[in-house]
Write a protein that holds these residues in place. Structure first.
Motif, PDB file in Angstrom:
ATOM      1  N   UNK A 107       0.852  -1.184   0.000  1.00 14.45           N
ATOM      2  CA  UNK A 107       0.000   0.000   0.000  1.00 14.45           C
ATOM      3  C   UNK A 107       0.893   1.241   0.000  1.00 14.45           C
ATOM      4  N   UNK A 108       1.052   1.881  -1.151  1.00 12.67           N
ATOM      5  CA  UNK A 108       2.009   2.987  -1.252  1.00 12.67           C
ATOM      6  C   UNK A 108       1.533   4.295  -0.622  1.00 12.67           C
ATOM      7  N   UNK A 109       0.224   4.388  -0.347  1.00 10.55           N
ATOM      8  CA  UNK A 109      -0.298   5.687   0.081  1.00 10.55           C
ATOM      9  C   UNK A 109       0.225   6.106   1.447  1.00 10.55           C
ATOM     10  N   UNK A 110       0.760   5.167   2.235  1.00  8.61           N
ATOM     11  CA  UNK A 110       1.371   5.579   3.496  1.00  8.61           C
ATOM     12  C   UNK A 110       2.579   6.476   3.227  1.00  8.61           C
ATOM     13  N   UNK A 111       3.138   6.370   2.015  1.00  9.71           N
ATOM     14  CA  UNK A 111       4.225   7.258   1.616  1.00  9.71           C
ATOM     15  C   UNK A 111       3.790   8.705   1.505  1.00  9.71           C
ATOM     16  N   UNK A 112       2.475   8.939   1.335  1.00  8.34           N
ATOM     17  CA  UNK A 112       1.964  10.307   1.296  1.00  8.34           C
ATOM     18  C   UNK A 112       2.252  11.028   2.606  1.00  8.34           C
ATOM     19  N   UNK A 113       2.266  10.282   3.703  1.00  3.54           N
ATOM     20  CA  UNK A 113       2.494  10.879   5.014  1.00  3.54           C
ATOM     21  C   UNK A 113       3.943  10.742   5.471  1.00  3.54           C
ATOM     22  N   UNK A 114       4.650   9.718   4.970  1.00  4.09           N
ATOM     23  CA  UNK A 114       6.036   9.504   5.384  1.00  4.09           C
ATOM     24  C   UNK A 114       7.007  10.379   4.597  1.00  4.09           C
ATOM     25  N   UNK A 139       7.173   4.274  15.115  1.00  4.63           N
ATOM     26  CA  UNK A 139       6.115   4.772  15.982  1.00  4.63           C
ATOM     27  C   UNK A 139       5.372   5.920  15.321  1.00  4.63           C
ATOM     28  N   UNK A 140       6.085   6.746  14.575  1.00  4.27           N
ATOM     29  CA  UNK A 140       5.429   7.804  13.811  1.00  4.27           C
ATOM     30  C   UNK A 140       4.540   7.183  12.730  1.00  4.27           C
ATOM     31  N   UNK A 141       5.029   6.109  12.103  1.00  6.43           N
ATOM     32  CA  UNK A 141       4.210   5.414  11.102  1.00  6.43           C
ATOM     33  C   UNK A 141       2.932   4.865  11.734  1.00  6.43           C
ATOM     34  N   UNK A 142       3.027   4.394  12.975  1.00  8.05           N
ATOM     35  CA  UNK A 142       1.834   3.921  13.678  1.00  8.05           C
ATOM     36  C   UNK A 142       0.857   5.069  13.911  1.00  8.05           C
ATOM     37  N   UNK A 143       1.394   6.223  14.260  1.00 12.97           N
ATOM     38  CA  UNK A 143       0.569   7.417  14.426  1.00 12.97           C
ATOM     39  C   UNK A 143      -0.130   7.776  13.116  1.00 12.97           C
ATOM     40  N   UNK A 144       0.622   7.719  12.012  1.00 15.21           N
ATOM     41  CA  UNK A 144       0.059   8.009  10.701  1.00 15.21           C
ATOM     42  C   UNK A 144      -1.046   7.010  10.358  1.00 15.21           C
ATOM     43  N   UNK A 145      -0.788   5.727  10.622  1.00 18.19           N
ATOM     44  CA  UNK A 145      -1.789   4.702  10.331  1.00 18.19           C
ATOM     45  C   UNK A 145      -3.061   4.931  11.139  1.00 18.19           C
ATOM     46  N   UNK A 146      -2.914   5.380  12.368  1.00 16.64           N
ATOM     47  CA  UNK A 146      -4.092   5.672  13.194  1.00 16.64           C
ATOM     48  C   UNK A 146      -4.914   6.795  12.574  1.00 16.64           C
ATOM     49  N   UNK A 147      -4.231   7.837  12.095  1.00 21.94           N
ATOM     50  CA  UNK A 147      -4.947   8.931  11.441  1.00 21.94           C
ATOM     51  C   UNK A 147      -5.645   8.445  10.167  1.00 21.94           C
ATOM     52  N   UNK A 148      -4.946   7.611   9.405  1.00 24.09           N
ATOM     53  CA  UNK A 148      -5.551   7.061   8.190  1.00 24.09           C
ATOM     54  C   UNK A 148      -6.796   6.246   8.528  1.00 24.09           C
ATOM     55  N   UNK A 149      -6.734   5.491   9.616  1.00 20.96           N
ATOM     56  CA  UNK A 149      -7.875   4.679  10.029  1.00 20.96           C
ATOM     57  C   UNK A 149      -9.066   5.576  10.364  1.00 20.96           C
TER      58      UNK A 149
END
Length: 263
Positions: free
Chosen positions: A86-93, A137-147
């Motif tokens: 899923x590349x869209x997590x790169x939008x936030x990273x 941990x920042x990625x986890x934060x991002x995933x939470x926002x995406x959720x």
């Protein structure tokens, strides 16, 4: 010069992931991975050259730390992408990679901290573990926002381009869990090594003590989160609230580190 090249590719990659968000074109998605990968290669080359030129691990200046931060975010992205595709997590990273690269350029590598650099194996292994743990941990934060965003779109029955581009809720939850577990693991190792390094070299600076205190507080917060997730079910909203607090503590820790290194 290499720092500017890696920054340029990170910026181009961010533009392409924005275009993917708008268009959903698979070719644009593939270009994003290519550009961010090229930027990562130049990022690694810069760190290697710094090591060869200084004949020591490049962890002394804020420039070095920020280059490691951008590298760590790139590693985090590709690990998560390899598992979930899923590349869209790169939008936030990718914005973190751009910002950290800009900060590195703003603080050139010849700017040294005022405290004496203590050559120790603990120092060299502590920082990479802390940075890598933090980025996950920042990625986890991002995933939470995406959720939360995806959940909100679903409740409103708003099946627009954001709903279509974002991964399914169970996939985002998986990204969150994976990021938390990996991040907590690396952050635990980094915090323990940092504490040993501090005791070994008798660092009496108040800022140094504050840094380790904030690191321990951050670790404790995520330790509680991991325990709660194991003992009783937690809603994604509750997880998001915990990760927001943890993210704030991480920011405070990094600000403290920056002030400590530049005094």
């Amino acid at each position: 010069m290499i720092s500017y090249i890696s920054l340029i590719f990170y910026i181009i990659a961010f533009v392409h992931i924005m275009l993917f968000l708008l268009w959903g074109n698979r070719n644009v998605r593939a270009l994003f991975n290519i550009f961010i990968g090229i930027g990562l290669i130049f990022n690694i080359a810069e760190i290697v050259l710094r090591y060869l030129n200084t004949e020591s691990a490049p962890v002394t200046t804020l420039y070095d730390v920020m280059k490691m931060v951008s590298l760590s975010f790139g590693i985090t992205y590709f690990i998560l992408y390899a598992k979930y595709r899923r590349p869209l997590i790169g939008l936030f990273i990718s914005p973190f990679m751009v910002v950290s690269s800009i900060v590195a350029i703003y603080f050139p590598p010849n700017v040294m901290p005022s405290y004496p650099a203590v050559d120790s194996i603990w120092r060299y292994v502590h920082l990479p573990f802390i940075i890598l743990g933090t980025t996950f941990l920042v990625a986890a934060f991002i995933a939470s926002l995406m959720y939360l965003i995806q959940e909100s779109q679903l409740k409103k029955k708003n099946f627009g381009f954001i709903f279509q581009r974002f991964p399914a809720l169970d996939t985002i939850a998986g990204i969150n869990d994976t990021s938390l577990q990996i991040g907590f693991y690396f952050f635990t190792i980094g915090t323990a090594l940092g504490f040993v390094w501090m005791l070994q070299n008798n660092l009496e600076s108040i800022l140094s003590s504050a840094k380790i205190i904030f690191s321990i507080l951050t670790w404790f917060l995520y330790a509680v989160l991991m325990i709660l997730k194991r003992r009783k079910p937690m809603t994604p909203r509750q997880t998001a609230q915990w990760t927001v607090i943890g993210f704030i503590l991480i920011l405070v820790t990094y600000v403290g580190v920056a002030n400590f290194m530049l005094r």
